[in-house]
Scaffold this motif. Structure first.
Motif, PDB file in Angstrom:
ATOM      1  N   HIS A 265       0.800  -1.227   0.000  1.00 63.77           N
ATOM      2  CA  HIS A 265       0.000   0.000   0.000  1.00 63.77           C
ATOM      3  C   HIS A 265       0.827   1.269   0.000  1.00 63.77           C
ATOM      4  O   HIS A 265       0.550   2.198  -0.754  1.00 63.77           O
ATOM      5  CB  HIS A 265      -1.023  -0.038   1.157  1.00 63.77           C
ATOM      6  N   GLU A 266       1.899   1.331   0.787  1.00 55.04           N
ATOM      7  CA  GLU A 266       2.611   2.599   0.890  1.00 55.04           C
ATOM      8  C   GLU A 266       3.406   2.926  -0.369  1.00 55.04           C
ATOM      9  O   GLU A 266       3.383   4.065  -0.847  1.00 55.04           O
ATOM     10  CB  GLU A 266       3.532   2.590   2.110  1.00 55.04           C
ATOM     11  N   THR A 267       4.103   1.942  -0.922  1.00 56.08           N
ATOM     12  CA  THR A 267       4.888   2.209  -2.128  1.00 56.08           C
ATOM     13  C   THR A 267       3.982   2.603  -3.296  1.00 56.08           C
ATOM     14  O   THR A 267       4.316   3.488  -4.084  1.00 56.08           O
ATOM     15  CB  THR A 267       5.728   0.977  -2.523  1.00 56.08           C
ATOM     16  N   THR A 268       2.817   1.951  -3.389  1.00 56.90           N
ATOM     17  CA  THR A 268       1.863   2.283  -4.449  1.00 56.90           C
ATOM     18  C   THR A 268       1.315   3.692  -4.266  1.00 56.90           C
ATOM     19  O   THR A 268       1.191   4.460  -5.232  1.00 56.90           O
ATOM     20  CB  THR A 268       0.707   1.266  -4.452  1.00 56.90           C
ATOM     21  N   ALA A 269       0.985   4.039  -3.026  1.00 58.45           N
ATOM     22  CA  ALA A 269       0.489   5.396  -2.744  1.00 58.45           C
ATOM     23  C   ALA A 269       1.536   6.442  -3.095  1.00 58.45           C
ATOM     24  O   ALA A 269       1.219   7.498  -3.662  1.00 58.45           O
ATOM     25  CB  ALA A 269       0.102   5.509  -1.268  1.00 58.45           C
ATOM     26  N   PRO A 326       9.670   4.543  -5.372  1.00 52.96           N
ATOM     27  CA  PRO A 326       9.016   4.406  -4.060  1.00 52.96           C
ATOM     28  C   PRO A 326       9.923   3.736  -3.023  1.00 52.96           C
ATOM     29  O   PRO A 326      10.006   4.176  -1.888  1.00 52.96           O
ATOM     30  CB  PRO A 326       7.791   3.543  -4.378  1.00 52.96           C
ATOM     31  N   ALA A 327      10.583   2.647  -3.427  1.00 55.55           N
ATOM     32  CA  ALA A 327      11.608   2.039  -2.572  1.00 55.55           C
ATOM     33  C   ALA A 327      12.943   2.596  -3.043  1.00 55.55           C
ATOM     34  O   ALA A 327      13.566   2.079  -3.969  1.00 55.55           O
ATOM     35  CB  ALA A 327      11.572   0.518  -2.695  1.00 55.55           C
ATOM     36  N   TYR A 387      18.814  -0.115 -16.371  1.00 57.35           N
ATOM     37  CA  TYR A 387      19.242   0.697 -15.221  1.00 57.35           C
ATOM     38  C   TYR A 387      18.051   1.110 -14.362  1.00 57.35           C
ATOM     39  O   TYR A 387      18.089   2.120 -13.675  1.00 57.35           O
ATOM     40  CB  TYR A 387      19.972   1.949 -15.722  1.00 57.35           C
ATOM     41  N   PHE A 388      17.012   0.307 -14.359  1.00 55.60           N
ATOM     42  CA  PHE A 388      15.732   0.692 -13.776  1.00 55.60           C
ATOM     43  C   PHE A 388      15.320  -0.327 -12.718  1.00 55.60           C
ATOM     44  O   PHE A 388      15.203  -1.516 -13.015  1.00 55.60           O
ATOM     45  CB  PHE A 388      14.698   0.771 -14.908  1.00 55.60           C
ATOM     46  N   TYR A 389      15.095   0.148 -11.481  1.00 57.26           N
ATOM     47  CA  TYR A 389      14.837  -0.753 -10.355  1.00 57.26           C
ATOM     48  C   TYR A 389      13.623  -0.312  -9.522  1.00 57.26           C
ATOM     49  O   TYR A 389      13.736  -0.121  -8.310  1.00 57.26           O
ATOM     50  CB  TYR A 389      16.070  -0.814  -9.447  1.00 57.26           C
ATOM     51  N   PRO A 390      12.462  -0.160 -10.140  1.00 55.06           N
ATOM     52  CA  PRO A 390      11.318   0.307  -9.346  1.00 55.06           C
ATOM     53  C   PRO A 390      10.841  -0.716  -8.326  1.00 55.06           C
ATOM     54  O   PRO A 390      10.239  -0.362  -7.306  1.00 55.06           O
ATOM     55  CB  PRO A 390      10.240   0.552 -10.410  1.00 55.06           C
ATOM     56  N   PHE A 391      11.112  -2.002  -8.586  1.00 54.92           N
ATOM     57  CA  PHE A 391      10.680  -3.063  -7.674  1.00 54.92           C
ATOM     58  C   PHE A 391      11.850  -3.931  -7.226  1.00 54.92           C
ATOM     59  O   PHE A 391      11.684  -5.088  -6.881  1.00 54.92           O
ATOM     60  CB  PHE A 391       9.623  -3.942  -8.354  1.00 54.92           C
ATOM     61  N   GLY A 392      13.073  -3.350  -7.248  1.00 53.57           N
ATOM     62  CA  GLY A 392      14.248  -4.144  -6.934  1.00 53.57           C
ATOM     63  C   GLY A 392      14.677  -4.952  -8.145  1.00 53.57           C
ATOM     64  O   GLY A 392      14.363  -4.615  -9.287  1.00 53.57           O
ATOM     65  N   ALA A 393      15.394  -6.064  -7.901  1.00 50.96           N
ATOM     66  CA  ALA A 393      15.865  -6.919  -9.001  1.00 50.96           C
ATOM     67  C   ALA A 393      16.235  -8.277  -8.447  1.00 50.96           C
ATOM     68  O   ALA A 393      16.438  -8.439  -7.236  1.00 50.96           O
ATOM     69  CB  ALA A 393      17.073  -6.286  -9.696  1.00 50.96           C
ATOM     70  N   CYS A 398      10.210  -7.494  -5.941  1.00 53.74           N
ATOM     71  CA  CYS A 398       8.898  -7.423  -5.293  1.00 53.74           C
ATOM     72  C   CYS A 398       7.912  -8.414  -5.908  1.00 53.74           C
ATOM     73  O   CYS A 398       7.652  -8.379  -7.112  1.00 53.74           O
ATOM     74  CB  CYS A 398       8.347  -6.004  -5.394  1.00 53.74           C
ATOM     75  N   ILE A 399       7.336  -9.262  -5.068  1.00 57.82           N
ATOM     76  CA  ILE A 399       6.435 -10.304  -5.540  1.00 57.82           C
ATOM     77  C   ILE A 399       5.116  -9.722  -6.059  1.00 57.82           C
ATOM     78  O   ILE A 399       4.438 -10.314  -6.885  1.00 57.82           O
ATOM     79  CB  ILE A 399       6.175 -11.331  -4.404  1.00 57.82           C
TER      80      ILE A 399
END
Length: 448
Positions: A265-269, A326-327, A387-393, A398-399
């Protein structure tokens, strides 16, 4: 690695400089990180005491090494495995090693694309309901609105019909209280004794336990009712470990649900707040999103098909998460000595990768401060995704990434087709906590 090998670290930040800046770093580390990178290079190190080393990097090769190429040698630091686990339990976000792998394999099928497609209709209804009474024609602090929306989407996707508004509000309150205190514990370690003696640790552990009881009641009610509902809770209840054929224990299920609430919820917000702000600053890009949504909805009424066609909207979202991930940072600690690029590092070295800085590193991005969704279209997208890590790698990516993208694209499409967005301020403010949290990001909505 032989003990005779000389350890080689990136350029060192002086301990004197670090302590001089420590109060400013505690409030907002990002300006200081940029200053250090600009002076010392894409990676720098800090030695604390006689043997403890820290590295902070915006170098893509280092990010790839610790998250992908040699990820088995790199575990999460105690910030995640100890501090977070104290309040959130032992879920995917906080555990490591074999137990993490076992849990990941168990839960992954619940987040398969086909499963996510089954949740879309419910997700869509929740978003429409949350956006129904947006304040119009006046500047609105956007983050609380997006936070409430994202929390309710996660809650309804998890529990659908099994939770009262009162319990929902209580879960949200407890998670926010615990997170706020957790930040204090991490950033003010010298006050640890005071936090304990003053009863603050006890108070927040009791709140965390209350949260456990609320979630346990919901699970037990579902089990007793024997009702099968198409939500994430049902999917998690149906999962089975490969080796035993058994499902998760009640305690483990509670821990995983808490992690899904926090991570979902927080990262999406955050991402939605930054994206809508950027659309409000760039009306020509906002119009392109509107045109795409209008065209797609004239072609199909199927929501999943619509989502799959939102190429430009997705590019806008990606570019927003590039500028404001977000992260915004991740960290790892190596179990054994290792060679990372040109450096020989000792076991136990804490390595932080600033995605915020990597996403703005001019070595990888042309005009990195510009908001340019075209980076994520056509041939340019192939370059950008390196070079893009919005959800890690890597394995710990991120599941819930697919779930989050669906939710954000749906929210953006509903807002843009109903409203013109205008950003009220030229400058954007944020607070880099566990996530990159927007601060007083104001926009105005006017009917199209």
């Amino acid at each position: 690695m032989s003990r005779n090998i000389k350890y080689i670290y990136p350029n060192k930040l002086s301990i004197f400089r670090f302590f001089m800046d420590s109060e400013g770093v505690r409030r907002n580390p990002i300006p200081f990180h940029k200053r250090y990178f600009d002076k010392l290079g894409d990676s720098f190190s800090l030695k604390i005491g006689f043997s403890k080393h820290l590295i902070l990097s915006r170098d893509n090769d280092i990010a790839q090494h610790i998250l992908l190429k040699n990820q088995k040698n790199y575990h999460k630091s105690k910030f995640q495995s100890v501090y977070l686990a104290k309040y959130l339990g032992n879920g995917l976000l906080t555990v490591d090693g074999d137990f993490w792998l076992k849990q990941r394999r168990l839960i992954q099928p619940a987040f398969h694309k086909q499963k996510m497609n089954q949740l879309v209709e419910n997700m869509n209804q929740t978003i429409v309901s949350e956006l129904d009474d947006l304040l119009e024609e006046k500047p609105l602090d956007l983050f609380p609105v997006m936070s409430q929306l994202a929390f309710n989407v996660v809650a309804k996707s998890l529990f659908e019909l099994s939770i009262s508004e009162e319990k929902l509000h209580r879960i949200k309150f407890i998670l926010e209280e615990v997170q706020n205190f957790l930040i204090k514990e991490i950033r003010l370690p010298h006050k640890a004794l005071w936090f304990s003696l003053s009863g603050q640790v006890k108070k927040h552990l009791e709140l965390a336990e209350e949260n456990n009881h609320i979630i346990q009641e919901i699970i037990e009610y579902r089990l007793a009712s024997k009702i099968e509902i198409n939500d994430l809770l049902n999917m998690l209840l149906e999962t089975r470990y490969e080796d035993t054929g058994e499902g998760m224990s009640l305690k483990q299920l509670i821990d995983e649900i808490k992690i899904l609430f926090i991570a979902g919820h927080e990262t999406t917000a955050n991402a939605l707040t930054f994206t809508l702000y950027l659309l409000g600053k760039n009306p020509e890009i906002q119009q392109k999103v509107f045109d795409e949504i209008f065209t797609i909805e004239s072609q199909t009424e199927d929501i999943v098909e619509q989502l799959q066609k939102m190429t430009y909207t997705n590019a806008v979202l990606n570019e927003s998460m590039r500028l404001y991930p977000p992260a915004w940072i991740t960290d790892r600690q190596n179990m054994e000595d290792d060679c990372v690029g040109n450096y020989n590092i000792k076991s136990g070295t804490l390595i932080g990768v600033s995605f915020y800085e990597l996403h703005r590193n001019p070595k990888y991005w042309e005009n990195p401060e510009d908001f340019d969704p075209e980076r994520f279209l056509g041939e340019r997208k192939k370059h950008s995704m390196q070079y893009f890590y919005p959800f890690g790698a890597g394995p710990r990516m991120c599941i819930g990434a697919g779930f989050a993208i669906y939710e954000m694209c749906l929210t953006i499409s509903h807002v843009v087709k109903k409203y013109h967005i205008t950003s009220a301020k030229n400058e954007i403010q944020f607070n880099p906590l566990i996530t990159l949290k927007p601060v007083r990001v104001e926009v105005s909505f006017s009917k199209r």
